[in-house]
Each structure stands twice: as structure tokens, then as C-alpha cells.
Scaffold this motif. Sequence first.
Motif, PDB file in Angstrom:
ATOM      1  N   LEU A  15      -2.967  22.426  18.796  1.00 41.22           N
ATOM      2  CA  LEU A  15      -3.304  21.080  18.365  1.00 41.22           C
ATOM      3  C   LEU A  15      -3.314  20.967  16.854  1.00 41.22           C
ATOM      4  CD1 LEU A  15      -6.203  19.832  20.606  1.00 41.22           C
ATOM      5  CD2 LEU A  15      -3.959  18.822  20.273  1.00 41.22           C
ATOM      6  N   GLY A  16      -3.933  21.943  16.207  1.00 44.35           N
ATOM      7  CA  GLY A  16      -4.073  21.845  14.769  1.00 44.35           C
ATOM      8  C   GLY A  16      -2.773  22.018  14.037  1.00 44.35           C
ATOM      9  N   THR A  17      -1.856  22.773  14.601  1.00 41.01           N
ATOM     10  CA  THR A  17      -0.644  23.076  13.875  1.00 41.01           C
ATOM     11  C   THR A  17       0.578  22.401  14.445  1.00 41.01           C
ATOM     12  OG1 THR A  17      -0.171  24.969  15.266  1.00 41.01           O
ATOM     13  CG2 THR A  17      -1.544  25.355  13.344  1.00 41.01           C
ATOM     14  N   GLY A  18       0.460  21.930  15.682  1.00 40.90           N
ATOM     15  CA  GLY A  18       1.646  21.389  16.339  1.00 40.90           C
ATOM     16  C   GLY A  18       2.632  22.488  16.658  1.00 40.90           C
ATOM     17  N   VAL A  19       2.183  23.766  16.689  1.00 38.97           N
ATOM     18  CA  VAL A  19       3.116  24.861  16.960  1.00 38.97           C
ATOM     19  C   VAL A  19       3.641  24.768  18.376  1.00 38.97           C
ATOM     20  CG1 VAL A  19       3.242  27.359  17.255  1.00 38.97           C
ATOM     21  CG2 VAL A  19       2.249  26.396  15.210  1.00 38.97           C
ATOM     22  N   VAL A  20       2.859  24.170  19.298  1.00 35.42           N
ATOM     23  CA  VAL A  20       3.471  23.873  20.580  1.00 35.42           C
ATOM     24  C   VAL A  20       4.634  22.947  20.287  1.00 35.42           C
ATOM     25  CG1 VAL A  20       1.523  24.167  22.137  1.00 35.42           C
ATOM     26  CG2 VAL A  20       1.716  22.089  20.864  1.00 35.42           C
ATOM     27  N   GLY A  81       3.508  20.647  13.664  1.00 38.63           N
ATOM     28  CA  GLY A  81       3.358  21.839  12.848  1.00 38.63           C
ATOM     29  C   GLY A  81       4.220  22.988  13.341  1.00 38.63           C
ATOM     30  N   GLY A  82       4.764  23.741  12.398  1.00 31.22           N
ATOM     31  CA  GLY A  82       5.645  24.847  12.735  1.00 31.22           C
ATOM     32  C   GLY A  82       7.062  24.403  13.052  1.00 31.22           C
ATOM     33  N   LEU A 199      -4.233  37.205  13.967  1.00 35.62           N
ATOM     34  CA  LEU A 199      -3.045  36.968  13.143  1.00 35.62           C
ATOM     35  C   LEU A 199      -3.028  37.862  11.908  1.00 35.62           C
ATOM     36  CD1 LEU A 199      -2.724  33.083  13.290  1.00 35.62           C
ATOM     37  CD2 LEU A 199      -1.029  34.731  14.093  1.00 35.62           C
ATOM     38  N   LEU A 200      -4.201  38.143  11.369  1.00 31.89           N
ATOM     39  CA  LEU A 200      -4.278  38.980  10.179  1.00 31.89           C
ATOM     40  C   LEU A 200      -3.845  40.420  10.453  1.00 31.89           C
ATOM     41  CD1 LEU A 200      -7.580  37.648   8.588  1.00 31.89           C
ATOM     42  CD2 LEU A 200      -5.255  37.373   7.691  1.00 31.89           C
ATOM     43  N   LYS A 206       6.605  33.419   8.217  1.00 31.49           N
ATOM     44  CA  LYS A 206       6.431  32.039   7.796  1.00 31.49           C
ATOM     45  C   LYS A 206       5.547  31.276   8.786  1.00 31.49           C
ATOM     46  CE  LYS A 206       9.258  28.405   5.691  1.00 31.49           C
ATOM     47  NZ  LYS A 206      10.649  27.951   5.430  1.00 31.49           N
ATOM     48  N   LYS A 207       5.820  31.478  10.064  1.00 34.42           N
ATOM     49  CA  LYS A 207       5.049  30.793  11.097  1.00 34.42           C
ATOM     50  C   LYS A 207       3.585  31.224  11.067  1.00 34.42           C
ATOM     51  CE  LYS A 207       4.957  30.016  16.107  1.00 34.42           C
ATOM     52  NZ  LYS A 207       5.664  30.268  17.378  1.00 34.42           N
ATOM     53  N   ASN A 208       3.336  32.545  10.976  1.00 31.82           N
ATOM     54  CA  ASN A 208       1.964  33.029  10.942  1.00 31.82           C
ATOM     55  C   ASN A 208       1.215  32.535   9.714  1.00 31.82           C
ATOM     56  OD1 ASN A 208       2.388  34.338  13.314  1.00 31.82           O
ATOM     57  ND2 ASN A 208       2.404  36.410  12.465  1.00 31.82           N
ATOM     58  N   ARG A 209       1.909  32.479   8.597  1.00 28.14           N
ATOM     59  CA  ARG A 209       1.251  31.986   7.385  1.00 28.14           C
ATOM     60  C   ARG A 209       0.855  30.521   7.531  1.00 28.14           C
ATOM     61  NH1 ARG A 209       5.185  35.471   5.205  1.00 28.14           N
ATOM     62  NH2 ARG A 209       6.681  33.794   4.767  1.00 28.14           N
TER      63      ARG A 209
END
Length: 302
Positions: A15-20, A81-82, A199-200, A206-209
Motif C-alpha cells: 500500500l505504501g509503495t504501490g510495489v504491488v 510505487g516501484g 530488507l536491510l 533500486k527497488k529495495n531502496r
Amino acid sequence: MVKHLNPLYRKAIALGTGVVVAASLLACSAPNAASSPSSATSAPAPATPAPKTRKVTNAEHELVFHVVDGKLPALVLDAGGGLGSSYWKDMAPRLAKATGSKVVTYDRAGEGESDEISGPWRVENAVSDLEAGLRELGLTKNVVLVSHSIAGEVATNFVHKNPGWVSGAVLVDANVPDFFTDEMLTAFEPVIEKQRAALLTQASTKKNRQLLAVMVDYAPVHRVFHQLTWPKDVPVTAIVASGTPFADSPEAAKMWRDAQVRFAQGPNRKHVLAENTTHEGIVTERPEIIAGAVDDVLKTIR
């Protein structure tokens, strides 16, 4: 109280990133049936102009915009996002041909071909980047935003900061302020911290950042977003995917749908349920619904 939200937790970052991932068609002309056997077939419809690439510098980073020429109002397509401008690769030419409008797609900072920037993701920076690009393109009025997922946050903040620029909008299963209640954000906080730690430990990509940048101050940032309302004088249609971002959590999916309905209440607002769609695939699964919503908004403002 929100209960049994493990599936919701797994989807929180989406939701926060729109990575879906959530983005049609040129028809050949047919022969003229009334023509005599010796007559030529009818001329093909004019081809959609090829997009032109424009690079814009804002706050010392470069952003890439793609423009299909046409008339105003201009359609500005903003992916989740993403995702970059390629998300709209089929939708952009479809809308350009159907409407004759200028169509703009672009890569937000850190996505697609645009430069990455350091520090946390902030919607204010995304709004500033979009402002810079539209100014460079001479589009400071007669703009229709078509915004997917986290781009809903950009759109909502953009219309508040730039009254008079946006004539209408179509939100495509987008983040809306009504969803980000204290209840939801409290549920999100522990999973965001858990996924941030995971993630760290992974290779930096790029995606993880981008994911990590969005996680910074997630709850306080979205509590501010929750306080915003859509301006009454800007027509907006909220298209909601039947699948929602929470396909594996009926409780969370209901909260998402209910928030979209609440958002769409009031003057100059419409709610459209896109049956048989997913949050990530709605643009390719039901492009006609998005095209229809855009056409409706254009009819309202032209």
C-alpha cells in the motif's frame, strides 16, 4: 479493533509503495463496403503520435517525462510505487487515440529512468517533481490526473498545493486519505519495522531502496495524509479493483473498499467498482473501465 491481520501485514508495504504492480488498441480500418470493386480501401485512421521524451531537472536530480502530443485537457498518468512510466505502455496510446488529448507519463524520482535521491520518500518531494515537470511542459492548467496506488497520495497533495492546475482526476485503486485511520496505521507499524529489518539484510537494489525510503516515518506521514480531503470543485472518479490489495484478507479488503466508498461521497465524486480485477493488474485487465472514467471526466470539464 483490527484482528487476525497477518495477511494484512504481508500486504502493508504494498500500500505504501504501490510495489504491488498494477497500466489499448489501434484498429485497422476496413474496406469501404459502398465502394465499387475498383475503388481503393478507406484510408487508415491517423496513427497516434510517437511520445517525445523530455528531461527535467528539479532539486538537482533529473526526471524523465514522455509526452504524446494532443489537445487540452492533458492527461497525466502516474503509476504506483516501484513502477515507472512503462506501466502505462498500452494505456497511454489508447487514451491518446480515444480522446485526442496530450498524454503525459513520467518516472518519479528513484523509478524508471529518473535519478534516485537519498533520504526518506516524501510526498512533498514527489509533488515538487511533478510541478517542475508540468511547468516545463507548459501544463499549469487543464490537467487531468490518472493516478494508481501510492500516486493517489501525490494527486491529493498536488491538488491542494496547486489550485487551478487540475480540472479532474481518475484514481485507479489508489491510496485515499480515508483508509489511513489510526486503527490501520497501528496495525501496520510492527510489520513495517519487521520488513525494514529484513530488507536491510538483503542486497541493495533500486527497488529495495525505494521500499526502505517509504518505510521511514510511515505512520506519522500517513496520519497527516489522513487529514486531507479532496477539493469539492475538482471532479474525481475512484475506480476500485474488486480484488483490492488484500486478496488474502477479507477483513482488510472490506476496510479498503469501505474507505473508497467514503472517499467517493459528496459532490463531483464517483465510485466505480471494477469487477474481476486485481490491484496490480487492473490497468491491463479492464482498460475500458479506466478509459470510460477518463472520458466521463473530460465530458464534465470540457
